[in-house]
Design a protein around this motif. Structure first.
Motif, PDB file in Angstrom:
ATOM      1  N   MET A   1      33.464 131.692  78.671  1.00  0.00           N
ATOM      2  CA  MET A   1      33.388 132.942  77.934  1.00  0.00           C
ATOM      3  C   MET A   1      34.701 133.275  77.218  1.00  0.00           C
ATOM      4  O   MET A   1      34.656 133.679  76.059  1.00  0.00           O
ATOM      5  N   PRO A   2      35.875 133.114  77.856  1.00  0.00           N
ATOM      6  CA  PRO A   2      37.127 133.393  77.138  1.00  0.00           C
ATOM      7  C   PRO A   2      37.317 132.495  75.910  1.00  0.00           C
ATOM      8  O   PRO A   2      37.927 132.913  74.931  1.00  0.00           O
ATOM      9  N   ALA A   3      36.772 131.281  75.941  1.00  0.00           N
ATOM     10  CA  ALA A   3      36.903 130.384  74.798  1.00  0.00           C
ATOM     11  C   ALA A   3      36.179 130.944  73.573  1.00  0.00           C
ATOM     12  O   ALA A   3      36.654 130.804  72.446  1.00  0.00           O
ATOM     13  N   ILE A   4      35.048 131.588  73.790  1.00  0.00           N
ATOM     14  CA  ILE A   4      34.301 132.196  72.680  1.00  0.00           C
ATOM     15  C   ILE A   4      35.113 133.320  72.058  1.00  0.00           C
ATOM     16  O   ILE A   4      35.214 133.425  70.830  1.00  0.00           O
ATOM     17  N   PHE A   5      35.716 134.167  72.884  1.00  0.00           N
ATOM     18  CA  PHE A   5      36.543 135.258  72.363  1.00  0.00           C
ATOM     19  C   PHE A   5      37.757 134.725  71.606  1.00  0.00           C
ATOM     20  O   PHE A   5      38.135 135.263  70.564  1.00  0.00           O
ATOM     21  N   GLU A   6      38.353 133.660  72.123  1.00  0.00           N
ATOM     22  CA  GLU A   6      39.504 133.055  71.460  1.00  0.00           C
ATOM     23  C   GLU A   6      39.100 132.513  70.091  1.00  0.00           C
ATOM     24  O   GLU A   6      39.809 132.710  69.101  1.00  0.00           O
ATOM     25  N   LEU A   7      37.963 131.844  70.026  1.00  0.00           N
ATOM     26  CA  LEU A   7      37.473 131.312  68.757  1.00  0.00           C
ATOM     27  C   LEU A   7      37.187 132.432  67.764  1.00  0.00           C
ATOM     28  O   LEU A   7      37.592 132.359  66.596  1.00  0.00           O
ATOM     29  N   LEU A   8      36.520 133.470  68.216  1.00  0.00           N
ATOM     30  CA  LEU A   8      36.221 134.603  67.345  1.00  0.00           C
ATOM     31  C   LEU A   8      37.501 135.291  66.864  1.00  0.00           C
ATOM     32  O   LEU A   8      37.610 135.671  65.688  1.00  0.00           O
ATOM     33  N   TYR A   9      38.467 135.440  67.752  1.00  0.00           N
ATOM     34  CA  TYR A   9      39.727 136.084  67.376  1.00  0.00           C
ATOM     35  C   TYR A   9      40.479 135.242  66.351  1.00  0.00           C
ATOM     36  O   TYR A   9      41.019 135.768  65.381  1.00  0.00           O
ATOM     37  N   ARG A  10      40.511 133.928  66.558  1.00  0.00           N
ATOM     38  CA  ARG A  10      41.176 133.039  65.588  1.00  0.00           C
ATOM     39  C   ARG A  10      40.528 133.133  64.216  1.00  0.00           C
ATOM     40  O   ARG A  10      41.196 133.184  63.198  1.00  0.00           O
ATOM     41  N   GLU A  11      39.203 133.138  64.183  1.00  0.00           N
ATOM     42  CA  GLU A  11      38.486 133.242  62.908  1.00  0.00           C
ATOM     43  C   GLU A  11      38.746 134.586  62.239  1.00  0.00           C
ATOM     44  O   GLU A  11      38.916 134.666  61.032  1.00  0.00           O
ATOM     45  N   TYR A  12      38.785 135.644  63.043  1.00  0.00           N
ATOM     46  CA  TYR A  12      39.102 136.969  62.502  1.00  0.00           C
ATOM     47  C   TYR A  12      40.501 136.969  61.890  1.00  0.00           C
ATOM     48  O   TYR A  12      40.694 137.452  60.772  1.00  0.00           O
ATOM     49  N   CYS A  13      41.469 136.418  62.606  1.00  0.00           N
ATOM     50  CA  CYS A  13      42.849 136.377  62.107  1.00  0.00           C
ATOM     51  C   CYS A  13      42.954 135.533  60.842  1.00  0.00           C
ATOM     52  O   CYS A  13      43.635 135.899  59.889  1.00  0.00           O
ATOM     53  N   ARG A  14      42.264 134.397  60.817  1.00  0.00           N
ATOM     54  CA  ARG A  14      42.292 133.530  59.647  1.00  0.00           C
ATOM     55  C   ARG A  14      41.721 134.257  58.424  1.00  0.00           C
ATOM     56  O   ARG A  14      42.302 134.243  57.343  1.00  0.00           O
ATOM     57  N   ALA A  15      40.593 134.926  58.619  1.00  0.00           N
ATOM     58  CA  ALA A  15      39.966 135.658  57.523  1.00  0.00           C
ATOM     59  C   ALA A  15      40.845 136.813  57.056  1.00  0.00           C
ATOM     60  O   ALA A  15      40.964 137.072  55.854  1.00  0.00           O
ATOM     61  N   ARG A  16      41.462 137.497  57.994  1.00  0.00           N
ATOM     62  CA  ARG A  16      42.334 138.636  57.640  1.00  0.00           C
ATOM     63  C   ARG A  16      43.556 138.160  56.861  1.00  0.00           C
ATOM     64  O   ARG A  16      43.953 138.786  55.873  1.00  0.00           O
ATOM     65  N   LEU A  17      44.160 137.052  57.291  1.00  0.00           N
ATOM     66  CA  LEU A  17      45.309 136.509  56.563  1.00  0.00           C
ATOM     67  C   LEU A  17      44.926 136.071  55.158  1.00  0.00           C
ATOM     68  O   LEU A  17      45.664 136.297  54.196  1.00  0.00           O
ATOM     69  N   ALA A  18      43.763 135.462  55.027  1.00  0.00           N
ATOM     70  CA  ALA A  18      43.289 135.048  53.703  1.00  0.00           C
ATOM     71  C   ALA A  18      43.103 136.265  52.799  1.00  0.00           C
ATOM     72  O   ALA A  18      43.471 136.231  51.616  1.00  0.00           O
ATOM     73  N   GLU A  19      42.563 137.332  53.337  1.00  0.00           N
ATOM     74  CA  GLU A  19      42.374 138.553  52.555  1.00  0.00           C
ATOM     75  C   GLU A  19      43.711 139.167  52.146  1.00  0.00           C
ATOM     76  O   GLU A  19      43.879 139.607  51.013  1.00  0.00           O
ATOM     77  N   MET A  20      44.683 139.175  53.052  1.00  0.00           N
ATOM     78  CA  MET A  20      46.005 139.721  52.715  1.00  0.00           C
ATOM     79  C   MET A  20      46.684 138.889  51.639  1.00  0.00           C
ATOM     80  O   MET A  20      47.302 139.428  50.724  1.00  0.00           O
ATOM     81  N   ARG A  21      46.578 137.557  51.744  1.00  0.00           N
ATOM     82  CA  ARG A  21      47.161 136.691  50.712  1.00  0.00           C
ATOM     83  C   ARG A  21      46.519 136.962  49.363  1.00  0.00           C
ATOM     84  O   ARG A  21      47.198 137.018  48.339  1.00  0.00           O
ATOM     85  N   LYS A  22      45.210 137.113  49.351  1.00  0.00           N
ATOM     86  CA  LYS A  22      44.479 137.399  48.117  1.00  0.00           C
ATOM     87  C   LYS A  22      44.965 138.710  47.502  1.00  0.00           C
ATOM     88  O   LYS A  22      45.202 138.797  46.300  1.00  0.00           O
ATOM     89  N   GLN A  23      45.122 139.739  48.331  1.00  0.00           N
ATOM     90  CA  GLN A  23      45.587 141.030  47.833  1.00  0.00           C
ATOM     91  C   GLN A  23      46.996 140.930  47.281  1.00  0.00           C
ATOM     92  O   GLN A  23      47.323 141.540  46.265  1.00  0.00           O
ATOM     93  N   LEU A  24      47.859 140.155  47.935  1.00  0.00           N
ATOM     94  CA  LEU A  24      49.224 139.992  47.440  1.00  0.00           C
ATOM     95  C   LEU A  24      49.242 139.273  46.100  1.00  0.00           C
ATOM     96  O   LEU A  24      50.002 139.636  45.205  1.00  0.00           O
TER      97      LEU A  24
END
Length: 61
Positions: A1-24
């Protein structure tokens, strides 16, 4: 179960960073466009610029 949360968190962070780069990038492009509109090049700027430095080839030998 913790592996699923880790995967979801990594994907969230990756998507958020991509969005911030796009905005910059969008903000930088807008800033450059506004600066170009506010400070148009004068014809005298062209006359004082060396043709070789414009083309980037350097001075002939």
């Amino acid at each position: 179960m913790p592996a699923i949360f880790e995967l979801l968190y990594r994907e969230y962070c990756r998507a958020r960073l991509a969005e911030m780069r796009k905005q910059l990038l969008i903000a930088a492009e807008r800033s450059e466009a506004l600066e170009a509109l506010c400070h148009p090049a004068a014809q005298s700027d062209d006359e004082t610029t060396d043709a070789y430095s414009k083309s980037g080839h350097g001075l002939p030998n």
